[in-house]
Design a protein around this motif. Structure first.
Motif, mmCIF file in Angstrom:
data_model
loop_
_atom_site.group_PDB
_atom_site.id
_atom_site.type_symbol
_atom_site.label_atom_id
_atom_site.label_comp_id
_atom_site.label_asym_id
_atom_site.label_seq_id
_atom_site.Cartn_x
_atom_site.Cartn_y
_atom_site.Cartn_z
ATOM 1 N N PRO A 295 -71.821 5.473 59.148
ATOM 2 C CA PRO A 295 -72.207 6.158 59.267
ATOM 3 C C PRO A 295 -73.269 5.285 60.039
ATOM 4 O O PRO A 295 -73.625 4.235 59.469
ATOM 5 C CB PRO A 295 -73.299 7.316 58.006
ATOM 6 N N ASN A 296 -74.778 6.187 61.219
ATOM 7 C CA ASN A 296 -76.144 4.798 61.553
ATOM 8 C C ASN A 296 -76.662 4.738 60.099
ATOM 9 O O ASN A 296 -77.408 6.107 60.172
ATOM 10 C CB ASN A 296 -75.970 4.921 62.643
ATOM 11 N N LYS A 297 -77.062 4.160 59.419
ATOM 12 C CA LYS A 297 -78.503 3.614 58.839
ATOM 13 C C LYS A 297 -79.480 3.439 59.735
ATOM 14 O O LYS A 297 -81.030 3.554 59.373
ATOM 15 C CB LYS A 297 -78.257 2.680 57.857
ATOM 16 N N HIS A 298 -79.243 2.858 60.810
ATOM 17 C CA HIS A 298 -79.969 2.152 61.978
ATOM 18 C C HIS A 298 -79.464 2.520 63.427
ATOM 19 O O HIS A 298 -78.754 3.454 63.090
ATOM 20 C CB HIS A 298 -80.216 0.646 62.219
ATOM 21 N N ILE B 192 -75.227 -0.106 64.226
ATOM 22 C CA ILE B 192 -74.626 -1.082 62.815
ATOM 23 C C ILE B 192 -74.507 -2.274 62.681
ATOM 24 O O ILE B 192 -75.084 -2.887 63.126
ATOM 25 C CB ILE B 192 -73.320 -0.098 62.505
ATOM 26 N N THR C 55 -81.271 7.589 64.448
ATOM 27 C CA THR C 55 -80.246 8.055 63.824
ATOM 28 C C THR C 55 -79.396 9.130 63.865
ATOM 29 O O THR C 55 -77.655 9.076 63.630
ATOM 30 C CB THR C 55 -80.111 7.468 62.312
ATOM 31 N N SER C 56 -80.222 10.311 63.633
ATOM 32 C CA SER C 56 -79.092 11.673 63.399
ATOM 33 C C SER C 56 -78.934 11.881 64.727
ATOM 34 O O SER C 56 -77.726 12.915 65.056
ATOM 35 C CB SER C 56 -80.519 12.793 63.065
ATOM 36 N N GLN D 228 -71.097 -4.282 58.215
ATOM 37 C CA GLN D 228 -70.224 -3.180 58.254
ATOM 38 C C GLN D 228 -69.345 -3.616 59.429
ATOM 39 O O GLN D 228 -68.418 -2.771 58.944
ATOM 40 C CB GLN D 228 -71.005 -1.876 59.177
ATOM 41 N N THR E 140 -75.369 10.023 64.944
ATOM 42 C CA THR E 140 -74.789 10.957 64.470
ATOM 43 C C THR E 140 -73.897 11.932 64.583
ATOM 44 O O THR E 140 -72.530 11.942 64.556
ATOM 45 C CB THR E 140 -75.303 10.893 63.054
#
Ligand code: SAM
Length: 395
Positions: free
Chosen positions: A129-132, A135, A104-105, A139, A108
């Motif tokens: 933003p990507n939580k996983h 998306i 995810t980072s 979302q 991002t």
């Protein structure tokens, strides 16, 4: 390849549905839940496909070895999209990745680089933003990512040694399914709840590549009428329902009346009558789709002798029904039945023995190319009685 199709919880059903409606030659299985097609994105109507949850337009394919420089093709895709759609206001952008090993980072960071570069071109971007790695559907919908002028979801899918780059085109309208499933006035937990999505898949397997506008569909075990309802919404001009129980006939009629008040079906012909599937002579039809009688509902795996007792009458009913149907249909008539199959202790399924006598009863079982007949089972993890989807033609 032009289109990317995302299959639902039971991918085999989605593959079968796509093969039935569009033909095996147009489909390439990628992995897990992904199928690519050479047909343009507009060919796929998600509102009629019960077991496909999302479609995306394939824009590019890059070798896996160029993964480090992926921000270039992505910037190009996005920039072109923004220009083609003359976007002038703030625009939502998301990236979802499947199987390419980006966390995810990293995702991002990638989206932030894109935002910076697009800003230089004069575009104002808001990043989702990507939580996983991917998306969520919610979302996508809430951020208008399928509205070309308001947002975009770029999807990256691993395909062996390459990465497919696609733009999300449509998501399955979960709220619409829930609305017509749960708001129906007549429901019956004992008869069972055929999910509308599964009803659509059964219809698609029955209809195949025939134009829906020519389909006169019969459901001889109509229960509360879910299949009739979905056939009407898909545009079949004639639907015929029958059920042994008068109460179920009333339920189906009530539910279809309710549907007609909400959706305009005034041009369509609807016949719902009481009738025993083993002896009724139905009105004119050219296609059969049904969830048949599934037998006694079970919450635990039964002992072998008890299971035999449960299966025997259900099997006999199916045999008599198939005999009765065979004399009323022309050669080539296509049928899809969701029939019961019972889970055993070793997690195998016991099938109706009548399925081994189909040839003698006058039917051919259709074998699909991309998925084996034995894998066309629908069940939730805790369910003992599964539905086995059987596709037949009259010999
Ligand atoms: C699993 S339910 C079908 C539910 C249906 N798909 C729905 O949308 O509610 C099976 C139905 O078959 C009916 N049935 C059982 N035996 C029958 C027979 N011999 N002829 C016609 N219908 C029968 C039952 O009354 C029941 O409504």
């Amino acid at each position: 390849m032009k289109s990317l199709l995302f299959l639902g919880r039971q991918p085999n059903l989605g593959i079968a549905e796509l093969e039935s409606v569009y033909g095996a030659d147009h489909l390439t299985f990628i992995w897990d839940r992904f199928v690519a097609s050479d047909l343009p994105i507009e060919s796929f109507n998600l509102n009629r496909l019960g077991s496909v949850v999302k479609i995306a337009e394939i824009i590019d394919e890059i070798p896996l070895s160029q993964m480090k420089e992926i921000d270039f093709p992505l910037a190009e895709v996005t920039s072109k999209h923004l220009k083609d759609n003359a976007v002038s206001s703030k625009f939502n952008l998301a990236i979802s990745s499947y199987g390419i090993g980006m966390n995810t980072s990293e995702l991002t960071r990638l989206t932030l680089t894109m935002k910076k570069n697009l800003k230089k071109e004069g575009f104002s971007i808001r990043i989702i933003p990507n939580k996983h790695e991917a998306i969520s559907t919610a979302q996508v919908i809430h951020n208008n990512l399928t509205d070309n002028t308001k947002g975009l979801e770029i999807v990256l899918v691993r395909k062996k040694d390459s990465i497919l780059i696609a733009k999300t085109y449509q998501e399955q309208d979960i709220e619409a399914y829930t609305a017509r499933d749960q708001a129906r006035p007549f429901r019956d937990a004992f008869v069972g709840m055929l999910p509308p999505k599964l009803a659509q898949t059964i219809i698609n397997l029955a209809v195949g590549q025939t134009d829906l506008k020519t389909i006169e569909i019969l459901d001889p075990f109509c229960g509360t009428g879910v299949l009739l309802q979905e056939a009407l919404l898909m545009g079949c001009p004639t639907v015929i329902g029958a059920d042994l129980e008068e109460r179920m006939v009333d339920f189906s009629r009530g539910n279809i009346d309710w549907l007609e008040n909400k959706f305009d079906g005034s041009e369509q012909s609807i016949i719902i009558e009481q009738g025993d599937a083993t002896s009724t002579n139905w009105q004119k039809f050219n296609c059969v789709a049904a969830e048949t009688y599934l037998g006694k509902p079970l919450s635990t795996i039964p002992r072998k002798d008890f299971l035999r007792e449960i299966i025997e009458p259900v099997n006999l009913l199916h045999k008599k029904f198939l005999k009765n149907l065979a004399v009323q249909i022309a050669s080539g008539t296509r049928i899809c039945l969701a029939v019961p199959a019972w889970r055993t202790e070793n997690n195998q399924f016991v099938h109706l023995s009548v399925l081994d006598q189909l040839a003698d009863l006058g039917y051919n079982r259709i074998a699909l190319e991309k998925v084996s007949s034995k894998d066309l089972l629908y069940f939730r993890p805790d369910q003992i009685v599964a539905r086995e989807l059987v596709i037949l033609t009259r010999k």
